[in-house]
Design a protein around this motif. Structure first.
Motif, PDB file in Angstrom:
ATOM      1  N   UNK A   8     -17.073  13.840   4.607  1.00  0.00           N
ATOM      2  CA  UNK A   8     -15.461  14.261   3.786  1.00  0.00           C
ATOM      3  C   UNK A   8     -14.716  12.905   4.102  1.00  0.00           C
ATOM      4  N   UNK A   9     -13.344  12.725   3.701  1.00  0.00           N
ATOM      5  CA  UNK A   9     -12.618  11.938   3.301  1.00  0.00           C
ATOM      6  C   UNK A   9     -11.195  13.316   3.466  1.00  0.00           C
ATOM      7  N   UNK A  10     -10.231  12.540   3.752  1.00  0.00           N
ATOM      8  CA  UNK A  10      -8.705  13.203   4.076  1.00  0.00           C
ATOM      9  C   UNK A  10      -7.715  11.460   3.639  1.00  0.00           C
ATOM     10  N   UNK A  11      -6.734  12.520   3.256  1.00  0.00           N
ATOM     11  CA  UNK A  11      -5.571  12.009   2.396  1.00  0.00           C
ATOM     12  C   UNK A  11      -4.131  11.833   3.366  1.00  0.00           C
ATOM     13  N   UNK A  12      -3.715  10.793   3.544  1.00  0.00           N
ATOM     14  CA  UNK A  12      -2.013  10.669   4.410  1.00  0.00           C
ATOM     15  C   UNK A  12      -1.118   9.803   3.976  1.00  0.00           C
ATOM     16  N   UNK A  13       0.318  10.134   3.914  1.00  0.00           N
ATOM     17  CA  UNK A  13       1.295   9.250   3.899  1.00  0.00           C
ATOM     18  C   UNK A  13       2.018   8.852   5.096  1.00  0.00           C
ATOM     19  N   UNK A  14       1.473   7.037   4.698  1.00  0.00           N
ATOM     20  CA  UNK A  14       1.381   6.092   5.060  1.00  0.00           C
ATOM     21  C   UNK A  14       3.415   5.011   5.169  1.00  0.00           C
ATOM     22  N   UNK A  15       3.884   4.597   5.532  1.00  0.00           N
ATOM     23  CA  UNK A  15       4.518   3.866   4.970  1.00  0.00           C
ATOM     24  C   UNK A  15       4.220   2.484   4.043  1.00  0.00           C
ATOM     25  N   UNK A  16       5.041   2.049   2.909  1.00  0.00           N
ATOM     26  CA  UNK A  16       4.694   1.486   2.344  1.00  0.00           C
ATOM     27  C   UNK A  16       4.539  -0.123   2.160  1.00  0.00           C
TER      28      UNK A  16
ATOM     29  N   UNK B 279       7.458  -4.806   7.160  1.00  0.00           N
ATOM     30  CA  UNK B 279       8.308  -4.508   7.351  1.00  0.00           C
ATOM     31  C   UNK B 279       8.017  -3.469   6.183  1.00  0.00           C
ATOM     32  N   UNK B 280       8.930  -2.255   6.480  1.00  0.00           N
ATOM     33  CA  UNK B 280       9.018  -1.240   5.650  1.00  0.00           C
ATOM     34  C   UNK B 280       9.617  -1.461   4.327  1.00  0.00           C
ATOM     35  N   UNK B 281       9.794  -0.444   3.597  1.00  0.00           N
ATOM     36  CA  UNK B 281      10.770  -0.580   2.331  1.00  0.00           C
ATOM     37  C   UNK B 281      11.708   0.507   2.258  1.00  0.00           C
ATOM     38  N   UNK B 282      13.208   0.400   1.362  1.00  0.00           N
ATOM     39  CA  UNK B 282      13.815   1.557   1.297  1.00  0.00           C
ATOM     40  C   UNK B 282      13.044   1.599   0.132  1.00  0.00           C
ATOM     41  N   UNK B 283      13.195   4.283   0.185  1.00  0.00           N
ATOM     42  CA  UNK B 283      13.047   4.280  -1.475  1.00  0.00           C
ATOM     43  C   UNK B 283      14.493   4.609  -1.522  1.00  0.00           C
TER      44      UNK B 283
ATOM     45  N   UNK C 141      15.086   8.045  -1.648  1.00  0.00           N
ATOM     46  CA  UNK C 141      15.888   8.105  -0.356  1.00  0.00           C
ATOM     47  C   UNK C 141      15.188   7.399   1.204  1.00  0.00           C
ATOM     48  N   UNK C 142      15.498   7.398   2.680  1.00  0.00           N
ATOM     49  CA  UNK C 142      14.362   7.665   3.092  1.00  0.00           C
ATOM     50  C   UNK C 142      13.606   6.391   2.942  1.00  0.00           C
ATOM     51  N   UNK C 143      12.056   6.174   3.716  1.00  0.00           N
ATOM     52  CA  UNK C 143      11.606   5.438   3.633  1.00  0.00           C
ATOM     53  C   UNK C 143      10.166   5.648   2.418  1.00  0.00           C
ATOM     54  N   UNK C 144       9.890   4.358   1.757  1.00  0.00           N
ATOM     55  CA  UNK C 144       8.788   4.101   0.185  1.00  0.00           C
ATOM     56  C   UNK C 144       7.757   4.753   0.913  1.00  0.00           C
ATOM     57  N   UNK C 145       7.260   5.519   1.152  1.00  0.00           N
ATOM     58  CA  UNK C 145       5.589   5.907   1.522  1.00  0.00           C
ATOM     59  C   UNK C 145       4.166   5.278  -0.049  1.00  0.00           C
ATOM     60  N   UNK C 146       3.052   5.792   0.955  1.00  0.00           N
ATOM     61  CA  UNK C 146       2.244   5.674  -0.379  1.00  0.00           C
ATOM     62  C   UNK C 146       1.025   6.459  -0.006  1.00  0.00           C
ATOM     63  N   UNK C 147       0.307   7.206  -0.526  1.00  0.00           N
ATOM     64  CA  UNK C 147      -0.958   7.802  -0.155  1.00  0.00           C
ATOM     65  C   UNK C 147      -2.374   6.647   0.315  1.00  0.00           C
ATOM     66  N   UNK C 148      -2.575   6.844   1.392  1.00  0.00           N
ATOM     67  CA  UNK C 148      -4.089   6.221   1.907  1.00  0.00           C
ATOM     68  C   UNK C 148      -5.168   7.165   2.432  1.00  0.00           C
ATOM     69  N   UNK C 149      -6.653   6.426   2.155  1.00  0.00           N
ATOM     70  CA  UNK C 149      -7.348   7.619   2.066  1.00  0.00           C
ATOM     71  C   UNK C 149      -8.688   7.120   2.501  1.00  0.00           C
TER      72      UNK C 149
END
Length: 660
Positions: free
Chosen positions: A296-304, A310-314, A318-326
């Motif tokens: 099986x596999x999972x997905x999670x949100x991590x900073x982009x 460096x983290x990027x602002x959304x 607002x907040x930190x720009x996030x992305x989905x990682x599988x």
């Protein structure tokens, strides 16, 4: 006598039964009229003065406003058989055509009819006639060509005269088509014509050299009857000889992205996200089964992160720009390289391959039989590949929509077992059946028991069905002497066939047969399919000076067998050179031939060298087993088993003796 009778029948029944031959000089070895030929080419790159007597010159203008140049096909030295001739046609690539300023297009696509080959008849061919068209074709590259009908070459009437014709790069393909002429072949824009030309569009494979030989086009009033020497369409050879326990090594050249690519694998190969490996075989309730475990596999949100980490602002939410990682369940990222973790796995992330040495042929019969179950019910889909991972076609052996899902209890799958089921032409040239096993996209266990992956006997090449080979030498007698017996150790052959002795000779359908090279069926044929239409030779037979089997014709060397020839791990060959055959083995001359032992459609080949006793003694006793001498068994000093009529020094009961 048999050949004489056949000849007489052909002479007596020649006219109406076999029809009218429309081709002159079909084997390209004779003369043709100076101003007329049966073979033409249309090629826009050619130019020259119009020859009104022969008709060579510009062809009819096509609907796109372009024409071509029609001319007699080039007859050249046959590059595949010294001393003979064939037709050669150069097929321009699109780049060549552009450079010449005469590339032809339809709807923006380089047309298949940019270069065409014609088989032309002076006799007009009307509706209602039957045509039997025969020829040999091969190319520097493998490909397929489409057929048409034309009035004279270049004046197109209809399409699909005899369908498409596939050809190979490594051997001649023999074509034998029977067609009833209908209005679809003779009518264009509401007008019906009698046609003169069968046309083949050659620009399906660019930059190719294509060769034609042994061309015949016969017209008759009734459908020609084609008698086959042996119909093997209902006999199958199973490449899974021992079911799931089969694990032969498969090596060869496949195709990847249109290019030749070598591959090596075992019969059952698993390709998963972590690499390619031999499919695992496990024991379940005393049965050997293949087990495929998917993850099986999972997905999670991590900073982009940016390129500096460096983290990027959304800026929108607002907040930190996030992305989905599988990630796979073990924590590794799905995918690799720059794509790692960017998307969820594909439905083909886990694939099970069944690979054979047999190259799939369009429209051949096949059978794929296996049992399957899974811990969770899941879809089943198939593909065709060259080597594992060298994709050709989707759904070749069945698509998920047409196949029963894999249930939690054992279920039998039978593909290709009906009379109508034929190999998908898109799978042509492939070697591997692929089962896609990740439709659920979650952890699961799949189990398989394979019984059969069979193909029509007549479609399987010698190399594909050969399990092993050995080189042996056999001495021949001088003049009218008695046959020379030679004992050959065949233990390796028996082992490869999985036999301890010759007991399988009496099993129904598995009778041992000794076969030999055969004389080509027709003059000019190549003996490429070495044992393709060979008579059973259990009692032995004669070979000629070229090493070809000549049946009961005693004008040659007999390699004979008796009921006592097969004993334990040995075969006793009795070789006799007929003094009237005219074959001399003086001055070290040898005759090379091939024999094979056949069991259930599989071959073990003996590469045989026949030679004089003197040369045999000088060369060494190749292929002859050192035997313990038993009671009343005689051997000469060369180690050959001899009969009681032998004269000279022998070994009897382990001691030398003289027979007078």
């Amino acid at each position: 006598m048999k050949k004489l009778i056949t000849l007489v029948i052909c002479v007596l029944m020649g006219g109406s039964t076999f029809g009218q031959e429309l081709v002159v000089n079909g084997n390209l070895e004779g003369e043709q009229e100076a101003n007329w030929s049966s073979f033409w080419v249309q090629d826009p790159s050619k130019e020259g003065p119009t020859d009104e007597a022969s008709g060579q010159g510009p062809s009819a203008v096509h609907s796109d406003g372009t024409g071509g140049w029609k001319y007699f096909a080039d007859i050249v030295d046959n590059p595949f058989k010294k001393g003979e001739h064939c037709v050669k046609v150069h097929v321009m690539s699109e780049a060549e055509a552009i450079e010449n300023g005469n590339a032809r297009y339809s709807g923006g696509t380089f047309v298949q009819w940019n270069t065409q080959f014609f088989i032309y008849s002076k006799q007009a061919i009307p509706v209602g006639k039957w045509i039997r068209l025969k020829f040999k074709v091969r190319g520097e590259k493998s490909g397929s060509m489409q057929s048409q009908t034309h009035q004279e070459p270049g004046k197109h009437i209809g399409n699909n005269f005899c369908g498409s014709v596939d050809y190979e790069s490594d051997k001649w393909t023999k074509v034998d088509k029977v067609v009833e002429v209908t209005s679809s072949h003779t009518t264009k824009s509401g007008t019906e014509y009698e046609f003169h030309s069968v046309c083949f569009n050659l620009s399906t494979v660019e930059g190719n050299e294509i060769y034609f030989d042994d061309i015949s086009m016969v017209m008759s009033d009734e459908e020609p009857i084609i008698e086959k020497k042996e119909d093997n369409d209902n006999f199958f050879v199973n490449f899974l000889k021992f079911g799931t326990e089969t694990n032969d090594s498969c090596k060869g050249i496949g195709k990847s992205n249109g290019k030749d690519a070598p591959f090596a694998c075992t019969t059952f190969t698993l390709k998963d996200p972590f690499g390619e490996k031999q499919a695992p075989v496990v024991d379940i309730d005393g049965e050997k089964v293949i087990k495929v475990s998917t993850m099986g596999f999972t997905s999670e949100q991590v900073p982009d992160l940016d390129s500096l980490g460096n983290e990027q602002p959304d800026t929108i939410n607002g907040g930190i720009l996030m992305k989905t990682v599988y990630k796979w369940a073990d924590g590794t990222l799905v995918g690799s390289g720059s794509n790692a973790g960017k998307s969820e796995p594909e439905k083909y992330a886990y694939q099970l391959f069944i690979t054979t040495p047999h190259k799939f042929k369009a429209d051949e019969k096949y059978r794929l039989v296996f049992w399957a179950r899974a811990d969770k019910e899941a879809e089943l889909n198939t593909q065709a590949h060259y080597g594992p991972g060298q994709y050709i076609d989707y759904g070749s052996f069945g698509k998920a929509a047409d196949l029963d899902p894999i249930p939690t209890e054992w279920h039998k799958y039978e593909m290709g077992v009906t009379e109508e089921a034929l190999m998908n032409s898109k799978a042509k040239g492939g070697w591997s059946v692929c089962l896609d096993l990740y439709q659920l996209k979650e952890a699961n266990n799949y189990y398989f028991r394979f019984e059969e992956l069979s193909f029509t006997d007549s479609k399987i090449e010698v190399g594909e069905r050969t399990l092993g080979s050995a080189d042996i030498a056999l001495p021949v007698n001088a003049g009218g002497d008695e046959p020379l017996p030679t004992t050959v150790d065949v233990a390796d052959m028996l082992k490869i066939f999985g036999e301890e002795d010759f007991g399988f000779m009496n099993e129904d359908g598995n009778a041992l047969k000794l076969r030999a090279l055969t004389v080509p069926e027709e003059e000019g044929d190549d003996p490429e399919d070495t044992f393709a239409a060979v008579d059973s030779w259990t009692d032995g037979g004669f070979v000629n000076e070229e090493g070809y089997f000549i049946g009961e014709d005693d004008k040659g060397v007999e390699v004979g067998l008796t009921e006592e020839s097969f004993n334990e791990g040995n075969i006793d060959f009795h070789v006799w050179n007929n003094p009237d055959a005219g074959i001399s083995f003086a001055d070290g001359k040898t005759v090379k031939t091939q024999l094979c032992i056949s069991k259930g459609g599989w071959y073990y080949i003996y590469n045989v060298t026949l030679m004089s006793q003197e040369k045999y003694s000088e060369t060494g006793i190749s292929g002859v087993k050192s035997l313990k001498t038993g009671k009343n068994v005689l051997y000469n000093l060369a180690g050959q088993r001899v009969g009681s009529s032998y004269k000279g020094i022998v070994i009897k009961d382990g001691k030398k003796a003289v027979l007078k």
